[in-house]
Design a protein around this motif. Sequence first.
Motif, PDB file in Angstrom:
ATOM      1  N   LEU A 160       1.131  -1.139   0.130  1.00  0.00           N
ATOM      2  CA  LEU A 160       0.007  -0.050  -0.005  1.00  0.00           C
ATOM      3  C   LEU A 160       0.789   1.303  -0.217  1.00  0.00           C
ATOM      4  N   SER A 161       0.979   2.041  -1.050  1.00  0.00           N
ATOM      5  CA  SER A 161       1.627   3.003  -1.198  1.00  0.00           C
ATOM      6  C   SER A 161       1.181   4.213  -0.294  1.00  0.00           C
ATOM      7  N   LYS A 162       2.024   5.287  -0.254  1.00  0.00           N
ATOM      8  CA  LYS A 162       1.755   6.706   0.510  1.00  0.00           C
ATOM      9  C   LYS A 162       0.521   7.140  -0.102  1.00  0.00           C
ATOM     10  N   GLU A 163       0.234   6.974  -1.487  1.00  0.00           N
ATOM     11  CA  GLU A 163      -0.940   7.488  -2.018  1.00  0.00           C
ATOM     12  C   GLU A 163      -2.114   6.603  -1.554  1.00  0.00           C
ATOM     13  N   ASN A 164      -1.933   5.779  -0.778  1.00  0.00           N
ATOM     14  CA  ASN A 164      -2.935   4.788  -0.433  1.00  0.00           C
ATOM     15  C   ASN A 164      -3.511   3.853  -1.621  1.00  0.00           C
ATOM     16  N   LYS A 165      -2.843   3.365  -2.493  1.00  0.00           N
ATOM     17  CA  LYS A 165      -2.902   2.773  -3.687  1.00  0.00           C
ATOM     18  C   LYS A 165      -2.040   1.472  -3.558  1.00  0.00           C
ATOM     19  N   TYR A 166      -2.662   0.333  -3.945  1.00  0.00           N
ATOM     20  CA  TYR A 166      -1.859  -1.016  -4.053  1.00  0.00           C
ATOM     21  C   TYR A 166      -0.971  -1.007  -5.201  1.00  0.00           C
ATOM     22  N   GLU A 167       0.247  -1.227  -5.133  1.00  0.00           N
ATOM     23  CA  GLU A 167       1.255  -1.230  -5.910  1.00  0.00           C
ATOM     24  C   GLU A 167       2.300  -2.224  -6.129  1.00  0.00           C
TER      25      GLU A 167
END
Length: 342
Positions: free
Chosen positions: A105-112
């Motif tokens: 979970l990235s800082k942008e709150n997206k799964y990468e």
Amino acid sequence: MRWEMRTRLFLRTAEFLWQEGHTAHATKEEAEDYARQMLDVYADFATDVMAIPVVKGVKSPNERFAGALNTYCIEAMMQDGKALQAGTSHFLGQNFAKSFDVQFLSKENKYEYVWATSWGVSTRLMGALIMTHSDDNGLVLPPHLAPIQVVIVPIFKKQEDLEKLMVKLNPIADELKALGIRVKVDTDEKYTPGYKFADYELKGVPVRLAMGGRDLENGTIEIARRDTQTKETISIDGIVEIVKNLLEEIQKNLLQKALDFRIANTREVNSYDEFKEELKKGGFLLAHWDGTAETEQRIKDETKATIRCIPLADLPGHKNEPGTCMVTGKPSAGRVIFALNY
């Protein structure tokens, strides 16, 4: 179905053991930097501990680990002139993360998908150690790695003689141990001093100290070094400092000897005919290659030589510059290392 692994003396046994690591990173840059960092760790260990000079480089696409975006390696030259891949570090990109659905979970709150590395060395390092340093008399171990750095052999016939010798030798052993030096005192009566000398030489113990009755009277001790197979009788005064310094001298000497051998057996070649002739002599051949898998495979098929690596830095005495491929005459970004290998 039964699977069997081909064994090779010093390099691979039926049970294959290795050290392996994996990391996952948020960015491509972090992952690539870590892969390079682990390459440096392996290179430093080979150089500083094992006294094996290695060339750091990147593998050609044909030699790259399957699925990796880059494979970094350390390449060593054995005493017969053949190359040995001593360790690898792979920048895997996101290929394996996508195959096995490894996300964060990235800082942008997206799964990468993570950016991954994988790196390892194996028991072939022991083979590298043996084939780099040893001689017809057995192992030659670098002091930084040797389990016994110094062996002390008292020469005696009677128990009372041994007791007198140990009054002098025990303090020497204790002082060496206090410095962190790994010492063995061999008072075993079952074997003769000559047998012990040959046995410790075979096992590659870097330094041997021996003292007999005459030495006791004269205040002297015999000191022998495994790397040069030389010995001398010296005063016992200051022997601890002498041994401490000698161990470092042996470590540096083994590295320099191996490096000098590699330099002497690294040559530039400019034509394919010259390449084929020089290959018979062994060693590393620096040659221009057009960067294509087809040319690389042709060279391998016709000569059995492979591209060991594309060096990350100039080798001693060789400045890497663009040129033309020795096979096709097409442009080449720089020379790569070809060699016959284990």
